[in-house]
Every structure is written in C-alpha cells, then in structure tokens.
Design a protein around this motif. Structure first.
Motif, short mmCIF file in Angstrom:
data_model
loop_
_atom_site.label_atom_id
_atom_site.label_comp_id
_atom_site.label_asym_id
_atom_site.label_seq_id
_atom_site.Cartn_x
_atom_site.Cartn_y
_atom_site.Cartn_z
N ALA A 371 0.82 -1.21 0.00
CA ALA A 371 0.00 0.00 0.00
C ALA A 371 0.86 1.26 0.00
O ALA A 371 0.60 2.21 -0.75
N GLN A 372 1.90 1.28 0.83
CA GLN A 372 2.75 2.47 0.89
C GLN A 372 3.54 2.63 -0.40
O GLN A 372 3.69 3.75 -0.92
N PHE A 373 4.04 1.52 -0.94
CA PHE A 373 4.74 1.59 -2.23
C PHE A 373 3.82 2.09 -3.32
O PHE A 373 4.19 2.94 -4.15
N ALA A 374 2.58 1.59 -3.36
CA ALA A 374 1.64 1.99 -4.40
C ALA A 374 1.31 3.48 -4.29
O ALA A 374 1.15 4.17 -5.31
N LEU A 375 1.22 4.00 -3.06
CA LEU A 375 0.97 5.43 -2.89
C LEU A 375 2.16 6.25 -3.37
O LEU A 375 2.00 7.28 -4.04
N GLN A 376 3.37 5.79 -3.05
CA GLN A 376 4.55 6.50 -3.52
C GLN A 376 4.61 6.50 -5.05
O GLN A 376 4.92 7.53 -5.68
N ALA A 377 4.28 5.35 -5.67
CA ALA A 377 4.29 5.28 -7.13
C ALA A 377 3.23 6.20 -7.72
O ALA A 377 3.46 6.86 -8.75
N ALA A 378 2.05 6.26 -7.09
CA ALA A 378 1.00 7.15 -7.59
C ALA A 378 1.42 8.60 -7.47
O ALA A 378 1.18 9.41 -8.38
N CYS A 379 2.04 8.96 -6.36
CA CYS A 379 2.53 10.34 -6.20
C CYS A 379 3.61 10.66 -7.23
O CYS A 379 3.76 11.81 -7.66
N TRP A 380 4.37 9.66 -7.62
CA TRP A 380 5.43 9.85 -8.61
C TRP A 380 4.86 9.98 -10.02
O TRP A 380 5.55 10.39 -10.94
N PRO A 395 4.07 -7.86 -7.44
CA PRO A 395 3.03 -8.84 -7.81
C PRO A 395 1.70 -8.15 -8.09
O PRO A 395 1.29 -7.24 -7.36
N ALA A 396 1.02 -8.61 -9.13
CA ALA A 396 -0.23 -7.96 -9.54
C ALA A 396 -1.29 -8.04 -8.45
O ALA A 396 -2.01 -7.06 -8.20
N GLY A 397 -1.40 -9.18 -7.79
CA GLY A 397 -2.40 -9.33 -6.74
C GLY A 397 -2.16 -8.39 -5.58
O GLY A 397 -3.10 -7.79 -5.05
N ALA A 398 -0.90 -8.26 -5.16
CA ALA A 398 -0.58 -7.37 -4.05
C ALA A 398 -0.83 -5.91 -4.44
O ALA A 398 -1.29 -5.11 -3.61
N MET A 399 -0.56 -5.55 -5.69
CA MET A 399 -0.83 -4.18 -6.13
C MET A 399 -2.32 -3.91 -6.19
O MET A 399 -2.79 -2.80 -5.85
N ALA A 400 -3.11 -4.89 -6.60
CA ALA A 400 -4.56 -4.72 -6.63
C ALA A 400 -5.11 -4.53 -5.22
O ALA A 400 -5.98 -3.67 -4.98
#
Length: 868
Positions: A371-380, A395-400
């Motif tokens: 979740a924290q990685f995905a937020l950082q990527a979205a902010c980027w 992994p696709a499932g973890a990102m979903a």
C-alpha cells in the motif's frame, strides 16, 4: 584532524580510483565490497572531496536502518576528526544532525524517499550512494527506481552508486543502465564452522513464535562459545523479543551482555559499537549482518532465524513472520567473526539442513504489503509502477489489494491517480492506513491525541504493555523506558506534521527537512459523510473511545463484533479471539490494531485492540456498509432476507417476503450445484432417459448433449430447467420438478435426431424367446448391459447391438443369478457354454440344457411346459 592511518588501512581505497572513473564516464556504478572494507565510510568522503583532493560535491548516503545511518555518520566524522553535524551529518525519522558545512549526509531510505517526493530534482545533491542494496528493502528498491527516473528525465548529471557487501551485481548493473561493476577485495580471516544443532527436535517457527526450547539452546551455545573461544561473541536472533529472552538466560556469564536492534536506546547502541576493554556478548537482529561493524568480535553464534514481512490480503492481516535465514545471510553473519582476526561461527542447526535453506532472502517487494509503495508510485505519477526500473516487478495481486486500500482511505481515485489528500498522506512518512487515522482522527480528537495514538500503532508497543490499546497509551505516557522515549519523539513529529499548512504562494519546503508536510486536510469520504459525533478538535473523548476511533480508522476491515466467549468476527470475515484474562473479552465491539493468524487456524489471535461502539464502527468502516436483499442457499434451503451489514458483520436482518426473482433463481442454482440434481424428482423413467442420453453422447457425440455431469447440465439450465426453475421459491418446489419431462428439452429436436432416440438407444431389446428385456445404460464401464436368462438366447449367434455398439450380455441362471458375461455370443456358445452347462444342469434339471445351443429353441419355460 583527519585520521589518515585509519583511512589508509581501509581496503576499499584500492577500488576508489576505478569507482571515480566509472562515475565520471557513466554517471552510475555498482560497488561490490565485503563488510569492513570501508565502502560506507571512505567512499562517501572521497566522492565528497573531503579526502583525496577531489572536487567538492554534496553526497547523500542512503542506509536501510536508522541505527546504521547514525553509526556511519559517526564513523565518518571520527575519521575526519570532527563531531557529527560538521562536514558529515545524518537525518533519520525524528532526528536530524546537520550543519551549514555538511557535505556528506547519511539518511535512511525512507527519509530520502520523502525528499524525492517533495523535490524530484533532489536539489543540492551531486552523488547518491544506496548502501546495502543486497538487503532488497522495499524503500531502497523504490528510491533506486525514482533516482534512475530523475537521471533520465531531469538531472542526467546526478551520479548514482549502488553499494553492497554481496549483491546481484549483474542485476543492478542492468537496472542502472549498463553501469560498470567495481569490486573491492576485502581483508577476511579464516572462520571455523562449528555445527551445534539442538540435542532434541524443536518446533519450527511459525508466525512470530519461536520455540522456547530453541532460544534456550541458543543461550547454551553462547555459554559454550564463551568457554571455548576468546573474544567478543556476536549472536544473531530474529527479533527484539527473542533477544530479551536469550539475554534473560545469560545471567551470571563472565561478560557484559548488550543488545543491538532498532528499538534499543542510543546509548546501548553506542556501547555495542564501541571498542571495549572487557569481554562482551552482543545480541543482535539482522542489522549487524552488514550494516554495522562491531569491534572485538571473534565468535558468531547464529540462531539461523530471521524475520520477513508477510501479508494475508484475503484477511487484511499483515505481520512479520519468523523464517529460516538464507544461506547468503548465513555467510554474512559468519563473516563477522573474521573481520579482525581468525574466528569461529557456531551454527545452531545441523550441517545436513544447510543445503536445504533458501539461497537468498526474498525481496521485500514480493512478500510485503504494497500500500505504501503503491501510494509513492501514484505520487510519482506511475500508479501501476509499470515505468519504474525495478529489479523485481510488484506482484499484480498485491498491487490490486494495495489499490483497494488507497481508494478506501481517499488517497487515490478509482483510476489510481493520487488525490491532494493522498499527496499529504504520502508526506507524513506513514503507512496510508495510519496516515488516514492521523488526518481523520485529528479532526475529532485534536492533533496531539491522534498523533500519540498513531505513534503507538506505527511501532507496536512491547507485549508487557498488554492487549488494550488505551491501556498501552496510558502506560506509554507514564513510562520511562526506551519505547516510551521513542514514542514521545514520534508523537511530537506527527503532531507537527499534521499541523503544518503551506500558505498560498509560499516557497517549497527545504528538501533537506525531514518533517515537512502540506496540502489538503479533508477527511476521507466515509468519515466526512457520516461525521464523528464529536466536535472537531475538541479532544473530549475518553481514552478508550479515542483509542478505538483511531484504531478503527486505521484498520476499518478489522472492526469486530462480539460472538461470545472472547470470540469476535472482523468485518473482513475473519474470526478473531482474545487471550484468556483480557479485559476486552466482554466488549461488544473492538477495533483490532494488531492480530496474527497461527498456521492451520481459522481464527486470528488479537494482540492489540481497543473497545469501540457500533457508531464508531459505522464511522470508520462506512465504505463497508451495505443494506440490501440477501437471497442464498443455506442449510439445505433457500433463505431470503433484507440485511444491513458492516462487511461480514450482520447488523440487522428481517425476512424478505418478495425477493428479487433473479436472486432467487441464482440461489436455487447454487443449491443444485452444492447438493446436486437429486433435488429434482427423478422417476425411474427419468433416470433411464438420462442414462440413454449419456450413452449416446459418449458414443455418437455431435448433437447428443452431455447429461451425465451435473455441472454440465447446470451450465445449460436455461435450455431445460426453464420455466419451472423461475417459478420455484424453495427446496420443495425443486422436488416437484419432473426431471425426465424437462430433460426431454435437451434432445436434438432441431436436427431431427431426437426421433431416432428409440432406434439408437432403445429402452428394451427383444430376445429370441420373445421377451422384451430392459437395457441398462448406466453401467460404470460405459457399455450397455443386457441381463437375460441364458435359455432365452438359444439360437442367437450374433450379439445384439445398440448404436452400433455390442451390448454386454449378462447370462443369468434360471434363478436369475449371474452365470456368465460375454460380448461375443458366438464364441460363448462354442466354448464357455459347456462349462456353464456342466455346472448348472444338475442344479436346474427342469430347464433345457441342450448340447448345441446355437440350434436349440429359445424358451422362458421349463422342460415340462415345453413337452406340453
């Protein structure tokens, strides 16, 4: 005064010219240098121009842990003959020691990640060194990907070094765009391996639990090492709890027992990292594998255990798990015994087990909550992380699963684009769940109280604080231990961060600042829509209510309703249980902050929770509220009701008199799938028809349907069960449906083949005696069976056929018992008949047993009736 002799003694100096040349030519490089060679201390000083006479450049060194960042900065300052805060400084979460003359700054990867989000150009930095890349922490991988993006799009002059003791040099060189690999030779002394497995089997680790017998064995091996070898002993254990237990079992040893881990006080860490004039036992987590140098160590005791993050996306549970350390970690740990002189490593497992261990630790990106990685990527600007240069893709499932969390807390929109609220959450340096709790909790409780509670959740309090979050909060406020000190510092940081506002037109924050925050402060959609029931900022809620609100805001899927006897059901659908003696057992609702699920257990164990009421649960988990019709198959019949639910928790229910017909039909089909088509009325004729059609499908295929498999039939329910299924409302209605009648609808009427059913698969066959014998098409071997008395087939030379397939003839005695089985009557008459005749003619003398059955007259009668 620069300590030239100490600098010259560092083996990495021989590789520094090649590293400088690689950076000048390519801008990136991979530095592979064993522990103790000086890669963390000499290289930054040379690249900054503080030693060696090179050009002055500002160097940022990123370390994976706070303790390593502090230690590296202090070591470099000592080599320069200065205090930290001069030419060398450091910044970790909650602590910053830099000055106007600082040119080498050691930071944690988390701090560097925050700086990049605030200032993508990383203004002022000339060189970034990513240390200990082999540990594959998620923040470090993310920082590396962001920096490569910066080099490619904004600052091609920014130089980047990936440094590690042991790493996938080829992989990092590839990610860094074909970067040169510079290797430094280390000075290592021989290390003797002593295999020291437990005398009796111990239970393998599961979850956070380690068999106490294993820890007792580790303590005994430490005592053995003290008796058999000289020098300090460095013992590797998986976590703080295990360190404390082993320390408790080492009372009375002739050595000072010290502890190194992220929660240890700074004074204790400094003592372990300093030269001593007495013997020591240093109990450490994996932080001492490569990030730190512990002087005086001649002996390593390796428990063989490590901690890795795990997340159960289906249940919304994430935690650390104890695992067997990899062989690579074992080599790193053993090498610590040979840094300064020949040494010994005691491995607390059998040599035969060593080859079965994993070669390398799993990269965190593969196993962690993203979740924290995905937020950082979205902010980027890359919500799917598809454009980031990562050694391992997420992994696709973890990102979903991470995207679902971010949408729920209002950090990203459904398309994955970051919101203003999400930008602010990312800058708080917290997991998005905790950021949501801080922002929304502050609106109701005030910034200070919300910050204190979120600080408790960001670093789980010691077990002795108990399982009641409100009680742990009170204990931390009154406490004087190391945890309470760190908690107060983090609470102050968070209170400041949530209170910061950027006035319109104000310049951007200093990219070197560690606690900046800004942007939108609106509540999450669910929180704002329902409100808190208290005046924002009043802070008037009692401790229990405040703790419950913050925990529920952070983990809405874990709000839990009581089931009785200390058992609860979380909104995620997972059961959870409290330990015996917990004061929370009588609570009607809980907000579960920390829980884990033991292997092979359906329920989670609650480690930390707070009492809440239903209103708070509705506020925090508003996005999980549903109110609608529920029609499903349950306990053997159809159940229709209107239900209000909070996730899996049933809040209110009433019978539904006129349920949606489509929902009813779907539920009845579920019942047929779960219990089978036996719910319909199957007469003997219906069963025979199904068997005949099944035979034709197997034999001829084509237009003849597959009716043998329930699943295949139910997939075509529209073709044969309608309209009867649509009129059904309960199990009894299914039992009134004549299966044979509706099954006729599947016959191939359109092609005209249906009229040939009796021709191709007749129900009965006429035999020479004139009898019409039923054919059994349901036989397991797939061939139709004709069971007939032997005398009725006299004179029949050829085996009867159906659809071109010879039937399997079961020849019966006059009493109807099996006498022989054949698919070739002609052969039977010539051979097998004689044996049957010899056996049965004496038993049944009244029936004909001619010597030549092929020419005899078939009959259903005895000899007496034949004579008449």
């Amino acid at each position: 005064m620069i300590r030239t002799a100490a600098l010259d003694a560092l083996p990495v100096r021989e590789a520094v010219p090649a590293l400088v040349s690689a950076l000048d030519d390519h801008g990136t490089a991979v530095l592979c240098a064993p522990p103790g060679t000086g890669k963390t201390t000499l290289v930054p000083l040379v690249l900054a121009g503080l030693v060696g006479g090179g050009p002055r450049r500002r160097v940022v060194v990123a370390e994976p842990r706070r303790i390593a960042a502090r230690a590296a900065a202090r070591r470099m300052a000592w080599l320069l003959g200065e205090q930290v805060g001069g030419a060398v400084g450091f910044t970790v979460r909650g602590e910053r020691v830099v000055g106007p003359d600082t040119v080498v700054e050691v930071v944690t990867t988390g701090v560097l990640l925050q700086r990049l989000q605030r200032d993508q150009e990383l203004t002022g930095a000339d060189v970034v060194i990513l240390d200990e890349c082999h540990e594959r922490h998620l923040d470090a991988d993310t920082v590396a990907a962001f920096l490569l993006d910066v080099r490619e799009t904004l600052r091609p002059e920014l130089k980047l070094v990936a440094a590690s003791a042991t790493t996938d040099s080829a992989g990092w060189a590839r990610v860094l765009g074909g970067a040169p690999v510079v290797e430094a030779a280390g000075v290592s002394y021989p290390v003797e391996t002593v295999w020291a497995p437990p005398a009796r089997p111990v239970r393998p680790p599961h979850g956070m639990r380690v068999d106490p017998a294993q820890l007792t064995h580790v303590a005994s091996v430490v005592r053995r090492a003290l008796a058999e070898r000289d020098g300090d002993v460095l013992c590797f254990l998986p976590g703080v709890g295990e360190i404390a237990r082993v320390a408790g079992q080492l009372g009375g040893v002739d050595a000072e027992v010290l502890q190194i881990h992220g929660r240890a006080p700074a004074a204790a860490q400094d003592a372990a990292l300093s030269v001593a004039d007495h013997r020591r036992v240093i109990l450490s987590t994996a932080v001492a594998e490569s990030s730190l140098t512990v002087p005086g160590v001649r002996v390593v005791v390796d428990s063989g255990l490590a901690r890795e993050p795990r997340v159960d996306h289906a249940r919304g549970l994430g935690a650390l798990a104890t695992v067997r350390a990899s062989r690579a970690a074992g080599r790193q740990r053993a090498g610590r015994a040979g840094r300064e002189a020949p040494g010994t490593v005691y491995r607390c497992w059998a040599e035969a087990e060593d080859g079965r261990l994993a070669a390398f630790p799993a990269p965190e990106i593969r196993i962690a909550d993203l979740a924290q990685f995905a937020l950082q990527a979205a902010c980027w600007g890359d919500p799917d992380a598809a454009g980031l240069a990562l050694l391992d893709p997420p992994p696709a499932g973890a990102m979903a699963a991470a995207r679902e969390v971010l949408v729920a807390v209002g950090a990203v929109d459904p398309a994955g684009a970051v919101t203003a609220r999400g930008q602010r959450m990312a800058r708080l340096g917290l997991h998005p769940r905790l950021a949501r709790a801080l922002l929304d909790g502050s609106a109701s409780l005030g910034a200070r109280r919300a910050a204190e509670l979120v600080a408790l959740l960001s670093e789980e309090p010691p077990r002795e604080y108990g399982d009641d979050l409100a009680g742990a909060w009170r204990r931390a406020r009154a406490g004087g231990d190391g945890y309470a000190s760190r908690w107060r510092a983090e609470a102050r940081r968070l209170e400041h961060a949530v209170a910061v506002r950027d006035p319109a037109g104000a310049p951007p924050p200093d990219p070197r600042a560690s606690n900046a925050g800004e942007a939108d402060s609106s509540a999450s959609p669910a929180f704002e829509a329902r409100g808190s029931g208290r005046s924002p900022g009043s802070g008037a809620a009692p401790d229990d209510a405040a703790a419950g609100l913050v925990a529920a805001l952070a983990f809405p899927e874990r709000v839990a309703g009581a089931k009785g006897q200390g058992a609860f059901l979380m909104a995620s659908g997972t059961g959870a249980e409290l330990g015996d003696g917990s004061r929370l057992r009588s609570a009607p609702w809980l907000a579960v902050a920390v829980a884990d699920r033991p292997p092979h257990s359906a329920s989670a164990r609650i480690r930390l929770a707070a009492v809440i009421d239903e209103d708070t649960a509705r506020v925090a988990a508003g996005h999980l509220l549903t109110d609608g019709e529920e029609v499903h198959w349950e306990a053997g019949d159809l159940v229709a009701r209107a239900a209000e639910r909070l996730g899996a928790i049933e809040l209110a229910v009433r019978p539904l008199r006129t349920p949606d017909p489509a929902l009813v039909r779907a539920a009845l089909l579920d019942g047929l799938r779960s219990e089978g088509l036996g719910l319909l009325r199957w007469s003997p004729d219906a069963l025979t028809l199904r068997a005949r059609l099944g035979f034709l499908h197997r034999t001829l295929g084509g237009a003849w349907p597959d009716v043998a498999d329930d699943r295949a039939l139910l997939e075509r329910a529209d073709d044969w069960l309608e309209p009867e299924l649509s009129r059904a409302r309960r199990r009894a209605d299914l039992g009134r449906i004549d299966a044979g009648q509706v099954l006729n609808r599947l016959l191939p009427w359109a092609t005209g083949e249906a009229v040939r059913l009796d021709e191709l698969a007749p129900e009965r066959l006429e035999v020479p005696s004139g009898s019409r014998i039923r054919v059994d098409y349901s036989a397991e071997h797939g061939r139709p069976v004709l069971a007939v008395k032997l005398q009725e087939l006299f004179g029949l030379a050829e085996t009867p056929r159906v659809a071109g397939v010879p039937v399997l003839v079961h020849l019966l005695s006059p009493a109807g018992r099996p006498a022989a089985v054949t698919a070739d009557l002609a052969s039977f008459w010539q051979g097998g008949y004689r044996a049957v005749r010899a056996e049965l003619r004496g038993r049944y003398p009244k029936h004909p047993w001619p010597e030549d059955p092929a020419t005899a007259e078939p009959t259903r009668h005895t000899n007496a009736r034949l004579r008449r």
